[in-house]
Scaffold this active site. Sequence first.
Site, PDB file in Angstrom:
ATOM      1  N   SER A  55      -9.577  -6.312   9.880  1.00  0.00           N
ATOM      2  CA  SER A  55     -10.734  -5.560   9.448  1.00  0.00           C
ATOM      3  C   SER A  55     -11.604  -6.554   8.698  1.00  0.00           C
ATOM      4  CB  SER A  55     -10.273  -4.428   8.535  1.00  0.00           C
ATOM      5  OG  SER A  55     -11.365  -3.650   8.162  1.00  0.00           O
ATOM      6  N   GLU A  91      -5.105  -1.912  15.197  1.00  0.00           N
ATOM      7  CA  GLU A  91      -6.028  -2.608  14.308  1.00  0.00           C
ATOM      8  C   GLU A  91      -5.282  -3.774  13.656  1.00  0.00           C
ATOM      9  OE1 GLU A  91      -7.780  -0.102  11.277  1.00  0.00           O
ATOM     10  OE2 GLU A  91      -8.067  -1.858   9.990  1.00  0.00           O
ATOM     11  N   ARG A 148       1.226  -5.892  13.124  1.00  0.00           N
ATOM     12  CA  ARG A 148       0.652  -5.405  14.372  1.00  0.00           C
ATOM     13  C   ARG A 148       0.379  -6.537  15.350  1.00  0.00           C
ATOM     14  NH1 ARG A 148      -3.456  -1.194  11.374  1.00  0.00           N
ATOM     15  NH2 ARG A 148      -1.819   0.050  10.383  1.00  0.00           N
ATOM     16  N   ARG A 180       0.838  -1.203   0.000  1.00  0.00           N
ATOM     17  CA  ARG A 180       0.000   0.000   0.000  1.00  0.00           C
ATOM     18  C   ARG A 180       0.871   1.249   0.000  1.00  0.00           C
ATOM     19  NH1 ARG A 180      -4.801  -1.942   4.163  1.00  0.00           N
ATOM     20  NH2 ARG A 180      -5.198  -3.864   3.009  1.00  0.00           N
ATOM     21  N   ARG A 234       2.729   0.644  10.253  1.00  0.00           N
ATOM     22  CA  ARG A 234       2.104   1.061   9.003  1.00  0.00           C
ATOM     23  C   ARG A 234       3.175   1.019   7.925  1.00  0.00           C
ATOM     24  NH1 ARG A 234      -2.604   3.834   7.993  1.00  0.00           N
ATOM     25  NH2 ARG A 234      -2.923   4.137  10.204  1.00  0.00           N
TER      26      ARG A 234
END
Length: 420
Positions: free
Chosen positions: A346, A343, A385, A256, A271
């Site tokens: 999802s 997080e 994470r 990403r 991230r």
Amino acid sequence: MLALDFIRKNPELVRRAAELKGEGAPVDEVLRLDGVWRGHLHKAETLKAEQNELSKEFARTRDESLKERLRQMADTAKSELSVADAVKRELDDLLLRVPNVFHESVPVGETEADNVVVREWGTRPELAFAARTHYDLGEALGIMDFERAARVTGSRFAFLLGEGARLERALVQFMLDVHTREHGYTEVWPPMLVNSASMVGTANLPKFADAAFKVEDSDLWLIPTAEVPVTNFHRDEILEVDRLPLKYVAYAPSWRTEAGAAGKDTRGFIRLHQFSKVELVKVTTGETSLDEFEKLTRDAEDILQRLGLHYQVMAMCTGDMGFAQYKKYDLMAWAPGLDRFLEVSSCSTFNDFQAMRANIRYRPGRGAPPKFAHTINGSGLALPRTIDAIIETYQRSDGMISVPEALKPYMGGVELIGAR
RNA sequence: GGACGGGUGGCCGAGUCCGGUUGAUGGCGCCAGUCUUGAAAACUGGUACAGGUGCAAGCCUGUCCUGGGUUCAAAUCCCAGCCCGUCCGCCA
């Protein structure tokens, strides 16, 4: 996407859903173009029908006097059709930019502050010392290296080393084993580049092109998630209903650009432009999708429970859930060093929104016309994470990290990271 | 990357040279019926998808890999692209 017919019949609903999601929806323009398109199409088809009729007569009679009229009809029909096609292309492009509606149970809200905790598992671990962050511990132990990654590649990349790399591999193996052996998913090893049509299928295009890496001089994209190749696995297919639900689990790196996240989570293994993820994907019917969505979420939660990580399940509010989702839960794992939830998963259900784009259908019964399937996906889990939460949760006062019980069989005898 | 061959309905496979109504012969599969105590076999019939229009029955348009073109008319002719196969080259 939403069906054109649905927008025709429910323009207010679509407008309001978009508004609550904080998205724009070109409903008026869709309706206008729809009218224009149908006008030209109708004209073109009527003409074509007459032309076909007369052409048959010509084939029979070879009456040369019909030629000139036929030529004119063909011309007019063709130009009408090309206008209709041009309008339809514009309309289709617009349709791809209309956001999905959402389920009635989704909390209405604008930001992440309006998300709702649905349930919580475990408690925050009580450490008898000041908790350190995963990057602090990771660098000290020599299992994480951000400085060299920046030199070799750039920011938001990382090297894992030794027992850190081993931990990553162990987690992938562990998650795949649980989901395939105990939750009934079929393991998939997907392509990690996909074409534009696949990106449109999962709604990563056209709106979110800047979130993904595009390969130069080709139509290929680095997958932002395994959801893209796995969901598109059944693109343009009509599935047999008794095969549903289809359940897939795929391990793949995800890439990403993190455009728009400048300055956010720049520190640590949080991230990244490239990260590993074990992804769960289901394809099912409209009758079962909400139930399958809940089950998929539980399957992801099961991993956190086995790892002994404290977590919360958050129901995303309308403003925070995204363009394509019909309903969405985030799984947030507690990271004691960072002193916040991360997080790690999802989970989303899309209704037929993706299936319409990807043209994934099923036949509800013998001889019955095909219906669009419902697609569901969720991380089970995202690796970095999860690693952070493990390191920070299982850290000891001496800076070493205990390996969670569930991972021991996968760590080749290592029970304490940093012991050697 | 080069040369040659090929992409037709759920599947197999005709048709393509010599364009004419062909959504496409045939077989398999599947569905329904007849027969049978039941099943099999045999026989009969049915069996694509999308869009427009219509209360509906229906009617119309499009679809033989995709996109253009020629023509009154294209599965069939021409051009480009994609994919598959075989051989050669290269390569982990």
